[in-house]
Design a protein around this motif. Structure first.
Motif, PDB file in Angstrom:
ATOM      1  N   UNK A  65      54.914  51.650  75.300  1.00  0.00           N
ATOM      2  CA  UNK A  65      55.491  52.998  74.976  1.00  0.00           C
ATOM      3  C   UNK A  65      56.344  53.369  76.010  1.00  0.00           C
ATOM      4  N   UNK A  66      57.367  54.270  75.657  1.00  0.00           N
ATOM      5  CA  UNK A  66      58.312  54.865  76.595  1.00  0.00           C
ATOM      6  C   UNK A  66      58.718  56.358  76.188  1.00  0.00           C
ATOM      7  N   UNK A  67      59.003  57.002  76.954  1.00  0.00           N
ATOM      8  CA  UNK A  67      59.539  58.472  76.587  1.00  0.00           C
ATOM      9  C   UNK A  67      60.938  58.769  77.630  1.00  0.00           C
ATOM     10  N   UNK A  68      62.109  58.306  77.297  1.00  0.00           N
ATOM     11  CA  UNK A  68      63.187  58.607  78.007  1.00  0.00           C
ATOM     12  C   UNK A  68      63.782  59.650  77.784  1.00  0.00           C
ATOM     13  N   UNK A  69      64.689  60.290  78.875  1.00  0.00           N
ATOM     14  CA  UNK A  69      65.306  61.682  78.773  1.00  0.00           C
ATOM     15  C   UNK A  69      66.272  61.767  77.638  1.00  0.00           C
ATOM     16  N   UNK A 179      57.834  44.314  72.437  1.00  0.00           N
ATOM     17  CA  UNK A 179      58.519  45.491  71.847  1.00  0.00           C
ATOM     18  C   UNK A 179      58.383  46.865  72.670  1.00  0.00           C
ATOM     19  N   UNK A 180      59.419  47.565  72.850  1.00  0.00           N
ATOM     20  CA  UNK A 180      59.179  49.078  73.471  1.00  0.00           C
ATOM     21  C   UNK A 180      59.422  50.320  72.367  1.00  0.00           C
ATOM     22  N   UNK A 181      58.410  50.985  72.321  1.00  0.00           N
ATOM     23  CA  UNK A 181      58.454  52.018  70.955  1.00  0.00           C
ATOM     24  C   UNK A 181      58.871  53.288  71.887  1.00  0.00           C
ATOM     25  N   UNK A 182      59.306  54.297  70.967  1.00  0.00           N
ATOM     26  CA  UNK A 182      59.765  55.322  71.515  1.00  0.00           C
ATOM     27  C   UNK A 182      59.670  56.545  70.236  1.00  0.00           C
ATOM     28  N   UNK A 183      59.159  57.852  70.680  1.00  0.00           N
ATOM     29  CA  UNK A 183      59.262  58.835  69.606  1.00  0.00           C
ATOM     30  C   UNK A 183      59.851  59.964  70.315  1.00  0.00           C
ATOM     31  N   UNK A 184      60.922  60.730  69.408  1.00  0.00           N
ATOM     32  CA  UNK A 184      61.401  61.811  70.243  1.00  0.00           C
ATOM     33  C   UNK A 184      62.741  62.353  69.420  1.00  0.00           C
ATOM     34  N   UNK A 185      63.280  63.440  69.879  1.00  0.00           N
ATOM     35  CA  UNK A 185      64.040  64.019  69.254  1.00  0.00           C
ATOM     36  C   UNK A 185      65.629  63.420  69.497  1.00  0.00           C
ATOM     37  N   UNK A 186      66.288  63.472  68.373  1.00  0.00           N
ATOM     38  CA  UNK A 186      67.834  63.053  68.325  1.00  0.00           C
ATOM     39  C   UNK A 186      68.786  63.940  67.765  1.00  0.00           C
ATOM     40  N   UNK A 187      69.968  64.077  68.228  1.00  0.00           N
ATOM     41  CA  UNK A 187      70.710  65.186  67.642  1.00  0.00           C
ATOM     42  C   UNK A 187      71.975  64.674  67.259  1.00  0.00           C
ATOM     43  N   UNK A 188      72.546  65.182  66.136  1.00  0.00           N
ATOM     44  CA  UNK A 188      73.770  64.804  65.458  1.00  0.00           C
ATOM     45  C   UNK A 188      74.297  65.795  64.718  1.00  0.00           C
ATOM     46  N   UNK A 189      75.494  65.810  65.020  1.00  0.00           N
ATOM     47  CA  UNK A 189      76.396  67.102  64.431  1.00  0.00           C
ATOM     48  C   UNK A 189      76.966  66.548  62.958  1.00  0.00           C
ATOM     49  N   UNK A 190      75.865  66.537  62.330  1.00  0.00           N
ATOM     50  CA  UNK A 190      76.282  65.937  60.783  1.00  0.00           C
ATOM     51  C   UNK A 190      76.953  67.103  60.249  1.00  0.00           C
TER      52      UNK A 190
END
Ligand code: ATP
Length: 455
Positions: A65-69, A179-190
């Motif tokens: 697991x990973x939780x990157x900034x 593998x390296x797995x991560x869950x978190x917020x992403x942002x796109x100015x759709x």
């Protein structure tokens, strides 16, 4: 009643009515396509993410697991290609100032700012030429707003994984394939967000990068497509509402030798839930070039040095949550002539697993129900529910997808048994109170198929 009664409007209404999901900043008039998750929504989405973690970490031993900034060095986005290429062509209406994706534009659409003009006038939008619009949200880091401190809210979680490849290789005692797995917020100015939580500007991703020896990449690509498809069906998605769509050659990014989308049949039609891509060594090579760090693996046995290839299953937590809600939604005629709305969610996804209800609020029933509640809540999400008629309470639990209701009645005080009501079959069994915790834990762990399939 027709097979699929669900519509997006019904899902939005149920989510609001039962406190799953609200339009954000509502008291200020809302801020388009941004949503807040309420109690049951948080529980449901957390269960979706937990099931993803379970499949990635708990049930295998080759993923960490990973939780990157969220804020990363701007060079990350230069290397990944997002700064140069992460854009959609867009047009503006000169009159109403609305912005549209050039490939979604309807040239005959009426402009709301021209609504009061006489019918003889041209009341359509007045579009500008198409121009590229970068989907990344820009911000400034530090108190001074100068160009040196520009940063971006990450548009995907994947790059945080690539830039940590070396750290993980060193400390996780893993070697390819891993593998390296991560869950978190992403942002796109759709430019054109919409369809409730299907496309928003702020969303959660569940991404895993699987690093393998180059010659094994095609095999792992096939394996991950099958594994990810099975994840959805194991959690109850009806197989005839799920498909794997392989991209045509002209849809592929230049570095990808294979990409497939897991698609779900939403009320808006077949739409992407998750993408699975064979990314080759593109990302590690790019970051090695831009950072000057060697991002490769040295095999001490074969003395071979190579840049691993990457298979990426990239899913959206909100889109998956929406698919599970849509797939579970049902309306049924019940014996008393009423129509009940029910979410036939997989018990492991259901926000609340069991509701404990005293039939009446007297004669020692609430006290016994509270005792049962206390015995169950350590094992699973349990709700104590004593408000309103028992029929109303059952309907409420059906609408939030609670698989079991335990009802305490006058007999319970005499022989310490309760009725256990099943959400899907509506069967009621008499069960000894002492057996309940083990029985419900067992049912929660058992394989499950959607009752819609057997109906
Ligand atoms: P789309 O074509 O729908 O814009 P994409 O191919 O750009 O999606 P990816 O970059 O592959 O999406 O992201 C992986 C997953 O993240 C998607 O399959 C989706 O589940 C989720 N996702 C991407 N963009 C959004 C968004 N704006 N809102 C909600 N979820 C999203």
């Amino acid at each position: 009643m027709p097979d699929d009664v669900v519509t997006m409007d019904k899902i939005v209404a149920l989510c609001k009515r039962r406190g799953f999901i609200f339009a954000s900043s509502e008291i200020y008039g809302g801020i388009g396509s941004t949503y807040d998750y309420g109690h049951y929504g948080v529980l449901l989405k957390t269960n979706v993410k937990n099931e993803w973690w379970r499949a990635m970490l708990q049930e295998r031993d080759d993923i960490v697991a990973l939780d990157s900034a969220i804020l990363q060095h701007p060079k990350v986005w230069e290397a990944s290609g997002h700064l140069a290429g992460f854009s959609d062509p867009m047009v503006d209406c000169r009159t109403c100032k609305q912005r549209f994706r050039a490939d979604h534009v309807d040239h005959e659409e009426m402009c709301p700012a021209k609504a009061s003009l006489p019918k003889t006038e041209d009341r359509r939008h007045d579009f500008t030429e198409a121009r590229d619009f970068n989907l990344m949200f820009e911000t400034t880091v530090g108190p001074v707003k100068d160009t040196g401190s520009i940063a971006y809210l990450r548009p995907e979680t994947a790059q945080g994984i690539f830039i940590n490849f070396k750290n993980v290789l060193q400390f996780a005692r893993k070697k390819p394939p891993f593998g390296i797995a991560q869950v978190g917020k992403s942002f796109r100015n759709e430019i054109t967000p919409g369809n409730f939580i299907f496309r928003t500007r702020e969303f959660e991703q569940m991404e895993m990068e699987f690093f393998c020896p180059p010659q094994d990449a095609p095999r792992w690509y096939e394996e991950w497509k099958a594994t990810r498809h099975a994840w959805y069906t194991d959690l109850g998605i009806r197989p005839d509402h799920l498909q794997m769509r392989e991209h045509d050659a002209d849809e592929l990014s230049h570095y990808s030798s294979g990409t497939a989308d897991v698609e779900y049949l939403f009320p808006i039609g077949w739409s992407e839930l998750e993408g699975i891509a064979n990314r080759g060594n593109f990302d590690l090579t790019q970051h090695a070039e831009h950072s000057g760090e060697k991002l490769e693996y040295f095999d001490p046995q074969t003395k071979e040095r190579y840049v691993p290839h990457v298979i990426e299953p990239a899913a959206g937590a909100d889109r998956a949550t929406l698919a599970f809600l849509v797939d579970a939604y049902d309306e049924e005629q019940v014996d008393d002539g009423d129509v009940r709305t029910v979410l036939k969610l997989h018990p492991r996804l259901a926000p609340v697993k069991v509701a404990v209800c005293p039939l009446v609020k007297k004669d020692g029933q609430p006290e016994l129900a509270r005792e049962i509640f206390a015995a169950l809540r350590g094992r699973m999400q349990t709700e104590y529910d004593e408000g309103g008629s028992i029929g109303k309470r059952y309907r409420r639990q059906d609408e939030i997808g609670t698989p079991w209701c335990v009802t305490v009645d006058h007999q319970s005080l005499e022989d310490r048994t309760v009725t256990l009501r099943d959400r899907d079959s509506l069967q009621q069994e008499r069960i000894a109170i002492d057996e309940l915790p083990a029985l419900l834990s067992e049912r929660l762990a058992a394989p499950w198929t959607s009752p819609k399939l057997t109906a």
